[in-house]
Design an enzyme around this catalytic site. Structure first.
Site, short mmCIF file in Angstrom:
data_model
loop_
_atom_site.label_atom_id
_atom_site.label_comp_id
_atom_site.label_asym_id
_atom_site.label_seq_id
_atom_site.Cartn_x
_atom_site.Cartn_y
_atom_site.Cartn_z
N HIS A 127 0.85 -1.25 -0.02
CA HIS A 127 0.19 -0.03 0.02
C HIS A 127 0.81 1.20 -0.10
CE1 HIS A 127 -3.45 -2.54 0.05
NE2 HIS A 127 -3.58 -2.54 1.57
N HIS A 199 -9.88 2.04 0.15
CA HIS A 199 -9.84 1.02 0.88
C HIS A 199 -10.88 1.17 2.15
CE1 HIS A 199 -7.75 -1.96 3.34
NE2 HIS A 199 -6.89 -2.47 2.36
N GLU A 335 -11.76 -3.81 -3.05
CA GLU A 335 -11.07 -2.80 -3.65
C GLU A 335 -10.73 -3.06 -5.18
OE1 GLU A 335 -7.37 -3.26 -1.38
OE2 GLU A 335 -8.63 -4.46 0.01
#
Length: 370
Positions: A127, A199, A335
């Site tokens: 991420h 997210h 996502e």
């Protein structure tokens, strides 16, 4: 401290429309953070912060008209900067999901990124790194005529190890059709890789202490990406048919999560990318329903995959909104994205962005009650 808005202005001295309220979300080292509230004619409310271009809350009605927040998160900016934040509501980048060993090659040069995650004891980049887009302050521009807010962030060349200066714009729009649109555009001055994703953690019951095992999920996908023990895709695209990964028909999330299946064992449950059925433009990717409240969320996208994460790492230790400690599998994330670890898999859709090109990502959440 909520801001009371009058026509033509706010206590912060900027001319926002009445329907886009603004309030302080707390002071951090980078400065004062704010939350912008979008409200539609049906009473739905989306609250979004300029810290991480983060969806802080989404309030929607059930079949009886009762409105509740259906996302996990925190009450202030400090919570979103805490180590215990599992990317609640965040705009994640530069590269959402995982990159194996934090290493990739681009135009013959090797780039090394932070290895800030280690599922199965195997380090990877997750991420965007140690200080990804979710921990950055974004410049906000409310657009009252569209009931939208655009957030802009410029990621300098070399930030978190990525090449090129990347300019990203994220726009949240709340429509009277009960759609929350999350749209991204990004440009670069040098070749780079990216996979910018949204997210949020969803529990449509409105009770953040309840589990999402009884939520009914549908995924518009015939294949998924199997992984190794480090949750890195192997490169294969396996069929979901006759496996607990098949959500082509509406299925309770908890119905098969405990089955003895390799992918579920490695992921500790559902934490995989599903390959969406081929199609052009924005198309339906997923449908999530809470049968008790009747709340439904449909997700559409123009991306080739969707990561379904079942909240396997929630453990009741993180104190969220109103001090609630979110239990194991009390929310799920859906996502839309490019393929995980795409920079290391030439057989996957490319994650490379070049100068002169524009990266685009559209994700639409449509809320219903039935």
């Amino acid at each position: 401290m909520a801001a009371t808005l009058l026509a033509g202005g706010s206590q912060f001295g900027t001319a926002f429309a009445d329907k886009i309220a603004v309030e302080s979300f707390g002071k951090i080292a980078a400065g004062e953070t704010q939350v912008f509230t979008l409200t539609n004619k049906n009473g739905l409310r989306a609250r979004i912060s300029d810290l991480g271009a983060t969806l802080v809350s989404m309030e929607i009605p059930d079949k009886a008209g009762k409105i509740a927040d259906v996302t996990h998160g925190f009450d202030n900016a400090e919570g979103y900067l805490s180590e215990g934040n599992p990317y609640f509501g965040a705009t994640v980048g530069r590269f959402g999901n995982r990159i194996a060993n934090g290493v990739f090659k681009l135009n013959g040069k090797e780039y090394t990124l932070a290895t800030n995650n280690e599922p199965g004891g195997i380090p990877c980049h997750l991420h965007g790194g140690k200080v990804g887009f979710n921990k950055k302050m974004w410049k906000a521009e409310p657009k009252e005529d569209k009931n939208a807010v655009t957030f802009t962030y410029v990621s300098e060349d070399g930030e978190e190890g990525y090449p090129g200066t990347l300019t990203t714009k994220v726009t949240y729009t709340l429509t009277d059709a009960n759609e929350l649109k999350w749209e991204v555009e990004a440009t670069t001055d040098a070749p780079t890789v990216l996979n910018i994703v949204h997210h949020s953690y969803w529990n449509l019951s409105g009770d953040p202490t309840s589990l999402i095992n009884d939520h009914i999920l549908t995924l518009n996908a015939d294949k998924y990406l199997p992984t190794n023990a480090g949750l890195i895709p192997t490169g294969k695209q396996d069929p979901v048919a006759n496996t607990p990964m098949d959500f082509n028909k509406p299925t309770a999330i908890g119905a098969r999560v405990g089955e003895k299946f390799e992918a579920l064992k490695l992921g500790g449950g559902y934490d995989h990318a599903w390959v969406l059925k081929p199609g052009n433009g924005v198309r339906l990717a997923a449908r999530l329903k809470d049968p008790k409240s009747g709340r439904v969320m449909e997700i559409s996208t123009d991306k080739p995959a969707i990561q379904f994460y079942g909240g396997n790492f929630l453990d009741g230790t993180v104190a969220g909104k109103k001090g609630v400690k979110y239990p194991f599998r009390s929310a799920c994330a859906l996502e839309t994205e490019g393929f995980p670890d795409a920079p290391n898999h030439p057989e996957f859709p490319s994650a490379v962005l070049k100068p002169g090109e524009t990266y685009k990502h559209v994700m639409i959440h449509k809320f219903l009650a039935e």
